[in-house]
Scaffold this motif. Structure first.
Motif, mmCIF file in Angstrom:
data_model
loop_
_atom_site.group_PDB
_atom_site.id
_atom_site.type_symbol
_atom_site.label_atom_id
_atom_site.label_comp_id
_atom_site.label_asym_id
_atom_site.label_seq_id
_atom_site.Cartn_x
_atom_site.Cartn_y
_atom_site.Cartn_z
ATOM 1 N N ILE A 15 0.889 -1.168 0.000
ATOM 2 C CA ILE A 15 0.000 0.000 0.000
ATOM 3 C C ILE A 15 0.926 1.217 0.000
ATOM 4 O O ILE A 15 1.577 1.506 1.006
ATOM 5 C CB ILE A 15 -0.932 0.010 1.226
ATOM 6 C CG1 ILE A 15 -1.828 -1.247 1.218
ATOM 7 C CG2 ILE A 15 -1.776 1.284 1.234
ATOM 8 C CD1 ILE A 15 -2.752 -1.359 2.416
ATOM 9 N N ASP A 42 0.902 4.363 0.420
ATOM 10 C CA ASP A 42 0.865 5.405 1.449
ATOM 11 C C ASP A 42 1.411 4.942 2.794
ATOM 12 O O ASP A 42 1.706 5.762 3.660
ATOM 13 C CB ASP A 42 -0.560 5.922 1.638
ATOM 14 C CG ASP A 42 -1.060 6.678 0.418
ATOM 15 O OD1 ASP A 42 -0.219 7.215 -0.335
ATOM 16 O OD2 ASP A 42 -2.282 6.734 0.211
ATOM 17 N N VAL A 43 1.525 3.636 3.001
ATOM 18 C CA VAL A 43 2.085 3.079 4.229
ATOM 19 C C VAL A 43 3.566 2.832 3.992
ATOM 20 O O VAL A 43 3.937 2.158 3.032
ATOM 21 C CB VAL A 43 1.363 1.763 4.630
ATOM 22 C CG1 VAL A 43 1.992 1.159 5.874
ATOM 23 C CG2 VAL A 43 -0.126 2.008 4.837
ATOM 24 N N ASP A 67 -6.563 -0.243 5.026
ATOM 25 C CA ASP A 67 -7.034 0.936 4.310
ATOM 26 C C ASP A 67 -8.561 1.013 4.381
ATOM 27 O O ASP A 67 -9.270 0.161 3.859
ATOM 28 C CB ASP A 67 -6.575 0.869 2.852
ATOM 29 C CG ASP A 67 -6.727 2.183 2.118
ATOM 30 O OD1 ASP A 67 -7.457 3.074 2.607
ATOM 31 O OD2 ASP A 67 -6.120 2.325 1.035
ATOM 32 N N ARG A 70 -10.197 3.830 3.335
ATOM 33 C CA ARG A 70 -10.532 4.958 2.453
ATOM 34 C C ARG A 70 -11.216 4.431 1.190
ATOM 35 O O ARG A 70 -10.568 3.830 0.337
ATOM 36 C CB ARG A 70 -9.277 5.741 2.092
ATOM 37 C CG ARG A 70 -8.491 6.218 3.310
ATOM 38 C CD ARG A 70 -7.116 6.724 2.940
ATOM 39 N NE ARG A 70 -6.374 5.668 2.240
ATOM 40 C CZ ARG A 70 -5.242 5.876 1.569
ATOM 41 N NH1 ARG A 70 -4.704 7.072 1.531
ATOM 42 N NH2 ARG A 70 -4.634 4.866 0.964
ATOM 43 N N SER A 95 -9.735 4.952 -2.331
ATOM 44 C CA SER A 95 -8.390 4.432 -2.571
ATOM 45 C C SER A 95 -8.407 3.148 -3.405
ATOM 46 O O SER A 95 -9.291 2.303 -3.233
ATOM 47 C CB SER A 95 -7.715 4.147 -1.217
ATOM 48 O OG SER A 95 -6.491 3.478 -1.407
ATOM 49 N N THR A 115 -6.455 0.846 -2.903
ATOM 50 C CA THR A 115 -6.105 -0.224 -1.961
ATOM 51 C C THR A 115 -7.145 -0.361 -0.839
ATOM 52 O O THR A 115 -6.867 -0.973 0.186
ATOM 53 C CB THR A 115 -4.697 0.005 -1.368
ATOM 54 O OG1 THR A 115 -4.655 1.290 -0.732
ATOM 55 C CG2 THR A 115 -3.625 -0.084 -2.444
ATOM 56 N N PHE A 116 -8.342 0.180 -1.055
ATOM 57 C CA PHE A 116 -9.428 0.099 -0.072
ATOM 58 C C PHE A 116 -9.655 -1.355 0.346
ATOM 59 O O PHE A 116 -9.764 -2.251 -0.485
ATOM 60 C CB PHE A 116 -10.709 0.686 -0.663
ATOM 61 C CG PHE A 116 -11.926 0.490 0.186
ATOM 62 C CD1 PHE A 116 -12.035 1.106 1.426
ATOM 63 C CD2 PHE A 116 -12.970 -0.310 -0.247
ATOM 64 C CE1 PHE A 116 -13.169 0.937 2.213
ATOM 65 C CE2 PHE A 116 -14.107 -0.487 0.527
ATOM 66 C CZ PHE A 116 -14.200 0.128 1.759
ATOM 67 N N TRP A 156 -4.700 -4.743 3.455
ATOM 68 C CA TRP A 156 -3.924 -4.576 4.680
ATOM 69 C C TRP A 156 -2.444 -4.826 4.418
ATOM 70 O O TRP A 156 -2.071 -5.511 3.467
ATOM 71 C CB TRP A 156 -4.438 -5.493 5.781
ATOM 72 C CG TRP A 156 -4.335 -6.966 5.467
ATOM 73 C CD1 TRP A 156 -5.240 -7.721 4.770
ATOM 74 C CD2 TRP A 156 -3.263 -7.845 5.809
ATOM 75 N NE1 TRP A 156 -4.801 -9.013 4.674
ATOM 76 C CE2 TRP A 156 -3.593 -9.125 5.303
ATOM 77 C CE3 TRP A 156 -2.066 -7.680 6.505
ATOM 78 C CZ2 TRP A 156 -2.761 -10.236 5.462
ATOM 79 C CZ3 TRP A 156 -1.236 -8.783 6.663
ATOM 80 C CH2 TRP A 156 -1.592 -10.036 6.152
ATOM 81 N N PHE A 183 -6.682 4.912 8.007
ATOM 82 C CA PHE A 183 -6.352 3.499 8.161
ATOM 83 C C PHE A 183 -6.737 3.023 9.553
ATOM 84 O O PHE A 183 -6.573 3.747 10.536
ATOM 85 C CB PHE A 183 -4.850 3.258 7.978
ATOM 86 C CG PHE A 183 -4.407 3.256 6.553
ATOM 87 C CD1 PHE A 183 -4.077 2.067 5.920
ATOM 88 C CD2 PHE A 183 -4.316 4.440 5.833
ATOM 89 C CE1 PHE A 183 -3.676 2.055 4.605
ATOM 90 C CE2 PHE A 183 -3.913 4.439 4.513
ATOM 91 C CZ PHE A 183 -3.589 3.244 3.888
ATOM 92 N N LYS A 234 -16.554 4.079 6.979
ATOM 93 C CA LYS A 234 -15.421 4.226 6.048
ATOM 94 C C LYS A 234 -15.153 5.716 5.843
ATOM 95 O O LYS A 234 -15.965 6.570 6.148
ATOM 96 C CB LYS A 234 -15.748 3.586 4.691
ATOM 97 C CG LYS A 234 -16.408 2.220 4.709
ATOM 98 C CD LYS A 234 -15.544 1.137 5.266
ATOM 99 C CE LYS A 234 -16.100 -0.250 5.073
ATOM 100 N NZ LYS A 234 -17.397 -0.545 5.678
#
Length: 182
Positions: free
Chosen positions: A8, A10-11, A85, A87, A90, A92-93, A96, A115, A180
């Motif tokens: 993911i 953003d992580v 996630d 969001r 996203s 990647t909703f 994990w 998250f 969400k």
């Protein structure tokens, strides 16, 4: 510091440069300018510290108001740390990321706003410290059920297969009914 992408984007995993000798070690755990440049621009306003024993699972938590980004690390022991996630916009909703964080590997994990976050203690004891981008707001906290079948998180559980949970986490919401982020 080295910033490492996860599945993911953003992580981020953050690995500090560690300088050691016979006396011990030194490392820089945070520098605002570097974090802003390599990860994202955030201001941290609260630091937290918890201690837990083997088999305790804390999470999966997030806040619908005062949404927190968290920069997490372990100063004693080891945990399996998870970010989910939440969001809806996203790509990647609902996905994990799980990463082992330990006093030995000295890794940190950046878990952005939006998250759910939790960890399982895999050592006898673990001390967990984290920086937050907003204040704790218990009235807006959500606990997502740790073993929701839609998420299918691969927790490294011992033979018993059941972690030790707080009442709040035992009664967590399933992914479908949890609020969400848009």
């Amino acid at each position: 510091m080295k910033f490492i992408d996860t599945k993911i984007p953003d992580v981020k995993i953050i690995e500090p440069k560690v300088f050691g000798d016979e006396r011990g070690f030194f490392m820089e755990t945070f520098r605002q300018e570097t974090f802003n440049r390599e990860c994202c621009e955030r201001v941290f306003i609260q630091d937290n510290h918890s201690k837990s024993t083997r088999g305790i699972l804390r999470g999966l938590h997030y806040q619908t108001e005062n949404t927190q980004g968290k920069l997490v690390r372990v100063t004693q022991g080891e945990v399996f740390d998870v970010a989910v996630d939440m969001r809806q916009h996203s790509v990647t909703f609902g996905q994990w990321v799980g990463v082992y964080l330990s006093a030995e590997n000295k890794r940190q994990l950046w878990v952005p706003e939006g998250f759910a976050h939790g960890f399982l203690v895999t050592s006898d004891e673990a001390e967990f410290v984290y920086k937050c981008t907003d204040e704790y707001n218990p009235s807006a906290e959500v606990s997502l059920h740790w073993n929701d079948p839609i998420l299918a998180i691969e927790w490294p559980l011992a033979e018993s297969g059941s972690p030790k949970l707080s009442d709040k986490d035992s009664n967590g919401l399933d992914f479908d009914s949890a609020p969400k982020f848009k």
